[in-house]
Write a protein that holds these residues in place. Structure first.
Motif, PDB file in Angstrom:
ATOM      1  N   PRO A   7       9.536  12.099   5.708  1.00 23.53           N
ATOM      2  CA  PRO A   7      10.174  13.204   4.992  1.00 23.53           C
ATOM      3  C   PRO A   7      11.347  12.746   4.130  1.00 23.53           C
ATOM      4  CG  PRO A   7       9.702  13.851   7.239  1.00 23.53           C
ATOM      5  CD  PRO A   7       9.415  12.388   7.150  1.00 23.53           C
ATOM      6  N   TYR A   8      12.046  11.713   4.580  1.00 26.47           N
ATOM      7  CA  TYR A   8      13.174  11.220   3.794  1.00 26.47           C
ATOM      8  C   TYR A   8      12.699  10.680   2.444  1.00 26.47           C
ATOM      9  CZ  TYR A   8      17.025   8.242   2.274  1.00 26.47           C
ATOM     10  OH  TYR A   8      18.017   7.635   1.530  1.00 26.47           O
ATOM     11  N   ASN A  10       9.924  11.297   0.994  1.00 23.00           N
ATOM     12  CA  ASN A  10       9.237  12.361   0.245  1.00 23.00           C
ATOM     13  C   ASN A  10      10.192  13.463  -0.191  1.00 23.00           C
ATOM     14  OD1 ASN A  10       6.727  11.122   0.469  1.00 23.00           O
ATOM     15  ND2 ASN A  10       6.255  12.157   2.408  1.00 23.00           N
ATOM     16  N   GLU A  11      11.487  13.222   0.066  1.00 18.49           N
ATOM     17  CA  GLU A  11      12.547  14.156  -0.316  1.00 18.49           C
ATOM     18  C   GLU A  11      12.320  15.548   0.274  1.00 18.49           C
ATOM     19  OE1 GLU A  11      13.634  12.035  -4.582  1.00 18.49           O
ATOM     20  OE2 GLU A  11      12.899  14.108  -4.534  1.00 18.49           O
ATOM     21  N   ALA A  12      11.898  15.548   1.537  1.00 15.70           N
ATOM     22  CA  ALA A  12      11.643  16.806   2.233  1.00 15.70           C
ATOM     23  C   ALA A  12      12.782  17.193   3.170  1.00 15.70           C
ATOM     24  CB  ALA A  12      10.342  16.712   3.032  1.00 15.70           C
ATOM     25  N   LEU A  13      13.789  16.340   3.285  1.00  6.07           N
ATOM     26  CA  LEU A  13      14.933  16.650   4.141  1.00  6.07           C
ATOM     27  C   LEU A  13      15.983  17.430   3.362  1.00  6.07           C
ATOM     28  CD1 LEU A  13      15.445  13.239   6.012  1.00  6.07           C
ATOM     29  CD2 LEU A  13      14.232  15.275   6.827  1.00  6.07           C
ATOM     30  N   GLN A  20      22.784  12.551   7.080  1.00  5.95           N
ATOM     31  CA  GLN A  20      22.821  12.082   8.465  1.00  5.95           C
ATOM     32  C   GLN A  20      21.879  10.897   8.671  1.00  5.95           C
ATOM     33  OE1 GLN A  20      21.748  15.072  11.321  1.00  5.95           O
ATOM     34  NE2 GLN A  20      22.156  13.756  13.101  1.00  5.95           N
ATOM     35  N   PHE A  21      20.671  10.967   8.073  1.00  9.63           N
ATOM     36  CA  PHE A  21      19.706   9.876   8.199  1.00  9.63           C
ATOM     37  C   PHE A  21      20.264   8.588   7.592  1.00  9.63           C
ATOM     38  CE2 PHE A  21      15.535   8.132   8.734  1.00  9.63           C
ATOM     39  CZ  PHE A  21      15.361   7.254   7.677  1.00  9.63           C
ATOM     40  N   GLU A  34      12.275   0.054  11.390  1.00  9.60           N
ATOM     41  CA  GLU A  34      11.178   1.011  11.199  1.00  9.60           C
ATOM     42  C   GLU A  34      11.041   1.401   9.725  1.00  9.60           C
ATOM     43  OE1 GLU A  34      11.419   3.143  15.613  1.00  9.60           O
ATOM     44  OE2 GLU A  34      11.915   4.265  13.793  1.00  9.60           O
ATOM     45  N   VAL A  35      12.171   1.539   9.067  1.00 11.37           N
ATOM     46  CA  VAL A  35      12.126   1.867   7.636  1.00 11.37           C
ATOM     47  C   VAL A  35      11.521   0.712   6.850  1.00 11.37           C
ATOM     48  CG1 VAL A  35      13.545   2.275   5.595  1.00 11.37           C
ATOM     49  CG2 VAL A  35      14.024   3.504   7.713  1.00 11.37           C
TER      50      VAL A  35
END
Length: 242
Positions: A7-8, A10-13, A20-21, A34-35
């Motif tokens: 989501p990050y 995909n700009e869904a946050l 925060q992420f 992981e990223v």
């Protein structure tokens, strides 16, 4: 894998979640790994997809275009469909050519006399009300209004024509013939369909001698170049073929 990674990217946050992420990414080595794995996997998949597309494009260069192949497959169906349409059109025109003059007259009524337009005149308001009533199927009201117009002004040709048409639609053919004959006698009109409409009424009444009477009237329409001449020519041809 952390569920917020995709989501990050995909700009869904939401903005607070995104901030925060990013803060956690700076201080959490596991999240950073992981990223990195996510990004490397994403890049590999992108390259693989591009390679597959490139290979597919190369194969297409040596193939007949899909549209052409499809057209070849559908050509027999197109020919069959065209044949069916041609047969249908042929049947339609043959059936039309076999119509009697009376049937043609009935078709003319349905096409031209079911809904009338208003011809503005000296008593346009009353005439418009009569025609509107006629168009609405209120024949009794339309007749009362048009007859009242004729009482006030016997020379009102539009009212005379309307009364005749109403009688024709109500299958009161004797009255229609009388009104149309009166209209046909008018010599002061630039355009006068009276003779043609009178022939129309005779054809619809269809008594033993009516066809001959209608024929003579239609011949007059043609010879004197009166209103309704194109239809009169066709109807006379139908009479001659009988």
């Amino acid at each position: 894998m952390n569920e917020r990674i995709e989501p990050y990217f995909n700009e869904a946050l939401s903005p607070p979640e995104r901030e925060q992420f990013e803060q956690e990414l700076l201080h959490n080595p596991q999240l950073a790994e992981e990223v990195a794995f996510y990004l490397s996997t994403r890049q590999v998949l992108r390259e693989q997809i591009l390679a597959e597309r490139h290979a597919a494009w190369q194969k297409q260069e040596y193939k007949v275009p899909y549209g052409a192949t499809l057209m070849r497959r559908l050509q027999p169906w197109y020919y069959a469909a065209a044949a069916v349409v041609l047969l249908a059109l042929t049947w339609f025109w043959l059936s039309m050519s076999k119509l009697t003059a009376r049937e043609m007259a009935g078709a003319y009524i349905e096409k031209n006399l079911v809904t009338l337009s208003v011809q503005m005149g000296g008593e346009a308001d009353s005439l418009q009300m009569a025609i509107q009533s006629y168009n609405d199927g209120q024949f009794a009201t339309a007749r009362s209004l048009s007859e009242a117009l004729l009482q006030r002004n016997p020379d009102n040709a539009e009212a005379l024509k309307l009364v005749g048409i109403i009688a024709l639609r109500q299958q009161n053919y004797d009255e229609a013939i009388t009104y149309f004959h009166r209209l046909a006698q008018r010599q002061d009109l630039y355009a006068n369909p009276g003779t043609f409409y009178e022939a129309l009424a005779y054809l619809q009444r269809n008594r033993p001698s009516d066809v001959d009477t209608a024929r003579k009237l239609l011949q007059t329409v043609v010879s004197e170049n009166l209103d309704g001449k194109p239809e009169a020519v066709k109807w006379l041809e139908a009479m001659d073929e009988k």
